[in-house]
Structures are given as structure tokens and as C-alpha cells.
Design a protein around this motif. Structure first.
Motif, PDB file in Angstrom:
ATOM      1  N   GLY A 131      34.074  86.418  64.189  1.00  0.00           N
ATOM      2  CA  GLY A 131      33.175  85.549  64.920  1.00  0.00           C
ATOM      3  C   GLY A 131      33.798  85.070  66.218  1.00  0.00           C
ATOM      4  N   CYS A 132      32.942  84.675  67.153  1.00  0.00           N
ATOM      5  CA  CYS A 132      33.370  84.100  68.428  1.00  0.00           C
ATOM      6  C   CYS A 132      32.870  82.657  68.468  1.00  0.00           C
ATOM      7  CB  CYS A 132      32.801  84.880  69.596  1.00  0.00           C
ATOM      8  SG  CYS A 132      33.331  86.612  69.643  1.00  0.00           S
ATOM      9  N   LEU A 133      33.795  81.720  68.521  1.00  0.00           N
ATOM     10  CA  LEU A 133      33.474  80.302  68.458  1.00  0.00           C
ATOM     11  C   LEU A 133      33.629  79.663  69.826  1.00  0.00           C
ATOM     12  CD1 LEU A 133      35.178  81.161  65.692  1.00  0.00           C
ATOM     13  CD2 LEU A 133      34.597  78.825  65.072  1.00  0.00           C
ATOM     14  N   ASP A 134      32.719  78.746  70.132  1.00  0.00           N
ATOM     15  CA  ASP A 134      32.770  78.003  71.379  1.00  0.00           C
ATOM     16  C   ASP A 134      33.076  76.537  71.101  1.00  0.00           C
ATOM     17  OD1 ASP A 134      32.214  80.096  73.201  1.00  0.00           O
ATOM     18  OD2 ASP A 134      30.103  80.020  72.643  1.00  0.00           O
ATOM     19  N   PRO A 166      29.267  67.302  68.979  1.00  0.00           N
ATOM     20  CA  PRO A 166      28.407  66.266  69.569  1.00  0.00           C
ATOM     21  C   PRO A 166      27.207  65.955  68.680  1.00  0.00           C
ATOM     22  CG  PRO A 166      28.903  68.017  71.147  1.00  0.00           C
ATOM     23  CD  PRO A 166      29.320  68.525  69.807  1.00  0.00           C
ATOM     24  N   ASP A 167      26.746  64.689  68.709  1.00  0.00           N
ATOM     25  CA  ASP A 167      25.508  64.325  68.024  1.00  0.00           C
ATOM     26  C   ASP A 167      24.391  65.235  68.501  1.00  0.00           C
ATOM     27  OD1 ASP A 167      26.781  62.309  66.677  1.00  0.00           O
ATOM     28  OD2 ASP A 167      26.110  60.710  68.019  1.00  0.00           O
ATOM     29  N   LEU A 195      22.613  75.435  60.110  1.00  0.00           N
ATOM     30  CA  LEU A 195      23.539  75.749  59.023  1.00  0.00           C
ATOM     31  C   LEU A 195      24.984  75.696  59.513  1.00  0.00           C
ATOM     32  CD1 LEU A 195      23.822  76.712  56.056  1.00  0.00           C
ATOM     33  CD2 LEU A 195      23.760  79.051  56.924  1.00  0.00           C
ATOM     34  N   GLN A 196      25.228  76.162  60.723  1.00  0.00           N
ATOM     35  CA  GLN A 196      26.571  76.102  61.293  1.00  0.00           C
ATOM     36  C   GLN A 196      27.071  74.658  61.383  1.00  0.00           C
ATOM     37  OE1 GLN A 196      27.043  78.110  65.035  1.00  0.00           O
ATOM     38  NE2 GLN A 196      25.917  79.918  64.381  1.00  0.00           N
ATOM     39  N   PHE A 224      33.391  71.183  68.611  1.00  0.00           N
ATOM     40  CA  PHE A 224      32.768  72.456  68.238  1.00  0.00           C
ATOM     41  C   PHE A 224      31.332  72.512  68.738  1.00  0.00           C
ATOM     42  CE2 PHE A 224      30.050  74.611  65.019  1.00  0.00           C
ATOM     43  CZ  PHE A 224      30.500  75.914  65.203  1.00  0.00           C
ATOM     44  N   LEU A 225      30.933  73.674  69.270  1.00  0.00           N
ATOM     45  CA  LEU A 225      29.553  73.875  69.706  1.00  0.00           C
ATOM     46  C   LEU A 225      28.818  74.861  68.796  1.00  0.00           C
ATOM     47  CD1 LEU A 225      29.904  74.025  73.595  1.00  0.00           C
ATOM     48  CD2 LEU A 225      29.420  72.042  72.134  1.00  0.00           C
ATOM     49  N   GLU A 226      29.345  76.071  68.660  1.00  0.00           N
ATOM     50  CA  GLU A 226      28.654  77.071  67.847  1.00  0.00           C
ATOM     51  C   GLU A 226      29.565  78.259  67.588  1.00  0.00           C
ATOM     52  OE1 GLU A 226      25.272  78.609  69.900  1.00  0.00           O
ATOM     53  OE2 GLU A 226      26.422  79.304  71.622  1.00  0.00           O
ATOM     54  N   ILE A 227      29.107  79.108  66.671  1.00  0.00           N
ATOM     55  CA  ILE A 227      29.784  80.375  66.394  1.00  0.00           C
ATOM     56  C   ILE A 227      28.776  81.499  66.518  1.00  0.00           C
ATOM     57  CG2 ILE A 227      29.429  80.038  63.896  1.00  0.00           C
ATOM     58  CD1 ILE A 227      31.965  81.698  63.447  1.00  0.00           C
TER      59      ILE A 227
END
Length: 353
Positions: free
Chosen positions: A269-272, A137-138, A124-125, A283-286
Motif C-alpha cells: 500500500g501507499c500511505l499519505d 484530522p477530524d 473503513l480506513q 494520517f490521511l489515507e492509504i
């Protein structure tokens, strides 16, 4: 107690203890519960009718509710033949509370339970990030070996588990973030055995951690002083080579981050992110309940504790950060609250990660 902050988390969560200390120094009362179904340690009953919907005898609504890391209720002891029924009833009741908590308790929620629940969904993110134009990234999620092999045809991939986990092995800790290439992919049966997250590997120069609290954010660059960037910085924060610095993000990226937060219904939130060789942010995740106080251990003047305490005390997305210079991790570590926590949790090193 209309200006209290209510915290939902397990009893000895270091972030809760630290923020409680900060808020009480600001003169803000704090109430703690382990979860929605253990509100102030009492039995809970929702009363609802055509003209009312309330949690009776729960006191005035707090200015904000920090839905930090609430604990799901545990079924009360019963007969063995009733265990499955009791577990199902408690689980369903809890799901009902998660879906309706902000309506039953009209406070400022950080984050609203249903949004927090949904935001744990990694797919969902990425769908939300794609819709607002964040680059990432793919990715392949699942256990289709063919899809994973197609992803790996053009270079290395990173494997990650859906949930944080680490195994203790001889010589140290083994993390779940692993780099694979097309010639060294697991056997098809291994890939099919368990679903995972596979992403095209980014030749990165550094990692970026962004902490968002309402209308404010703090961004930190994480990398090592020498050689290439870490595969997974989280297991290297105590390395001598580890380095952190506060940075300012491009305005367009900040706007997209706030758009992602709004899309997911989050206010914290903390985003990477990672920065690739071309200087682009990927973007990787939150993590909607991520850790953030460790940033102040690395960068003492970053003020993340003051920011979060001000946010919870204001009970609004738009707020001002208090100017009390004593609201720091250094002051907290010198406090009786920290000493008591360190004694209970057997903490030897003066840090919180």
C-alpha cells in the motif's frame, strides 16, 4: 511455471510494464491477465466439490499474484432485452471470484482481492486507523450540511472527493482537493447534492508518502523549497519548486503503519501523511494500488523498483532486496520495453507518475 509472477491489470499499465521488465531481467517469468475473469485471456470456470476447488487448465499456481488494477469483465453482446440480466450475472460472478480467489489459487496475493476491495473504503480506513492509534484530522463524510458546518466552526476544512478526479479548465487542471472556511462554505443545497469527505485543515509543513511492500517500507518527504506546503502535491510534481527526499520514520509510527496494514489485510500500500506545525504525523489515507515508481524519478537511488520486484519474486512478506544495481527507472527508460510503451502511449516526457 511455479515461480512465475502473475499480474492483473489493464494491458498498458506503465507500472506493470516496468515491473515486468525488472522481473524478467531477474529471470522471473511473468504472466499477464486483465482481470480475474479473463485469466490468461481464457474463458473461466470454477470447479468445486467436496474434495476439490480449482480453476481447471490454468497451469501451476504462480509464486505471487500482483492484483494491481484488475479490470472487471464486460458482458458479451446479447439481445437488448437481456442486457440488464447479463450485466448483473457478470457482476455477481466477478464478486464471487473476488471473494474466493486466494482459496482457488493459493498463491501470495498482492493484495488479496477481497481485502483490496474493502481497503478502497475511506471510512473503513479511518475506523481501522483510530483503533490502532494513528492520529488523523477530524472528519465528516457524507452530505449533512449541519455536520460540515460544525466541523468548520473552529477553522478551515479540506474537501476531497471519494475517488480521484480532475476537471480540465481554462488555465489548467482543477483538482478535487479544496480548502474551505466557515465564511465560504458552499450553500446547503450544494453540500447536500453530493456526498464528500470534509476534514479539518492541518497547517502542515510537508507531505509524507510511505510505500509499504511486505515487511519493508520507504518514506519520502514531499514539499516545496519555498513558502508553505502544497494543498495537493500530486498536481505539482513537475513544478520547479517541488522537492522530495527520503526519510526515516519514527519506529513507533512504522509499527502502527504495519498494524494498519495487518488490520486491513494488506501486504502492499501507499500511505499519505502530513506533518503538522508541531512535527506530528497525521494520517490521511492509504491507496492499496497506489503509484510508486515516480519516487525513483525524483530520488534515483531510492530503489523502489528493486524493492517491489524482489517482493513479487519472493512471494512472501519477509524477503531480501536483490543487489542488481541495474534494476532502476533510468535503465528501464533506456530499454526497448520503455520505447515500445512510450510509442504506444504517446509518452513524450521520460517519466512515469
Amino acid at each position: 511455471m511455479t515461480h512465475a509472477v502473475h499480474m492483473l491489470a489493464f494491458e498498458d499499465d506503465p507500472h506493470v510494464i516496468a515491473l515486468r521488465w525488472a522481473l524478467e531481467r531477474m529471470g522471473v517469468p511473468v504472466v499477464h491477465s486483465t482481470g480475474l475473469a479473463q485469466w490468461r485471456g481464457r474463458e473461466i470456470g470454477v470447479e468445486i466439490g467436496p474434495g476439490h476447488a480449482r480453476l481447471p487448465d490454468m497451469g501451476d499456481a504462480p509464486i505471487s499474484v500482483w492484483n494491481r488494477r484488475p479490470q472487471a469483465p464486460k458482458p458479451k453482446p446479447g439481445l437488448p432485452q437481456d442486457e440488464a440480466f447479463l450485466a448483473g450475472e457478470w457482476r455477481t460472478f466477478y464478486e464471487n471470484l473476488v471473494a474466493t480467489a486466494p482459496q482457488l489459487l493459493p498463491s501470495f496475493w498482492v493484495n488479496a482481492p477481497a481485502a483490496a476491495w474493502n481497503a478502497e473504503n475511506k471510512l473503513l480506513q479511518l475506523v481501522a486507523a483510530r483503533e490502532i492509534g494513528l492520529t488523523f484530522p477530524d472528519t465528516v463524510m457524507g452530505n449533512d450540511a449541519g455536520a460540515v458546518r460544525r466541523l468548520a466552526q473552529n477553522g478551515r476544512v479540506v474537501f476531497k472527493a471519494f475517488r480521484p478526479h480532475a476537471w480540465q479548465e481554462e488555465g489548467g487542471v482543477a483538482a478535487t482537493t479544496t480548502i474551505l472556511d466557515n465564511d465560504h462554505l458552499p450553500d446547503t443545497r450544494v453540500i447536500e447534492f453530493c456526498p464528500g469527505i470534509y476534514q479539518r485543515y492541518v497547517e502542515k509543513t510537508s507531505d509524507i508518502r510511505v510505500t509499504v511492500a511486505g515487511n519493508r517500507l520507504l518514506a519520502v518527504r514531499l514539499h516545496r523549497r519555498s513558502r508553505e506546503a502544497y494543498v495537493d502535491w500530486r498536481i505539482h510534481v513537475l513544478d520547479k519548486d517541488f522537492f522530495a527526499e527520503q526519510i526515516t520514520l519514527p519506529a513507533a509510527l512504522e509499527q502502527r503503519i504495519q498494524a494498519l496494514m495487518a488490520s486491513l489485510g494488506l501486504v502492499f500500500g501507499c500511505l499519505d501523511f502530513v506533518v503538522d506545525a508541531d512535527g506530528a504525523y497525521q494520517f490521511l489515507e492509504i491507496n492499496q494500488a497506489g503509484q510508486f515508481l515516480f519516487l525513483e524519478d525524483m530520488i534515483p537511488d531510492i530503489g523502489v523498483m528493486r524493492m517491489m520486484a524482489s517482493f513479487l519474486a519472493a512471494g512472501a512478506r519477509d524477503y531480501s532486496v536483490v543487489e542488481d544495481a541495474s534494476l532502476t527507472m533510468a535503465e528501464f527508460r533506456a530499454s526497448e520495453a520503455y520505447a515500445a510503451m512510450a510509442d504506444r502511449l504517446h509518452i513524450d516526457e521520460p517519466s512515469i507518475v
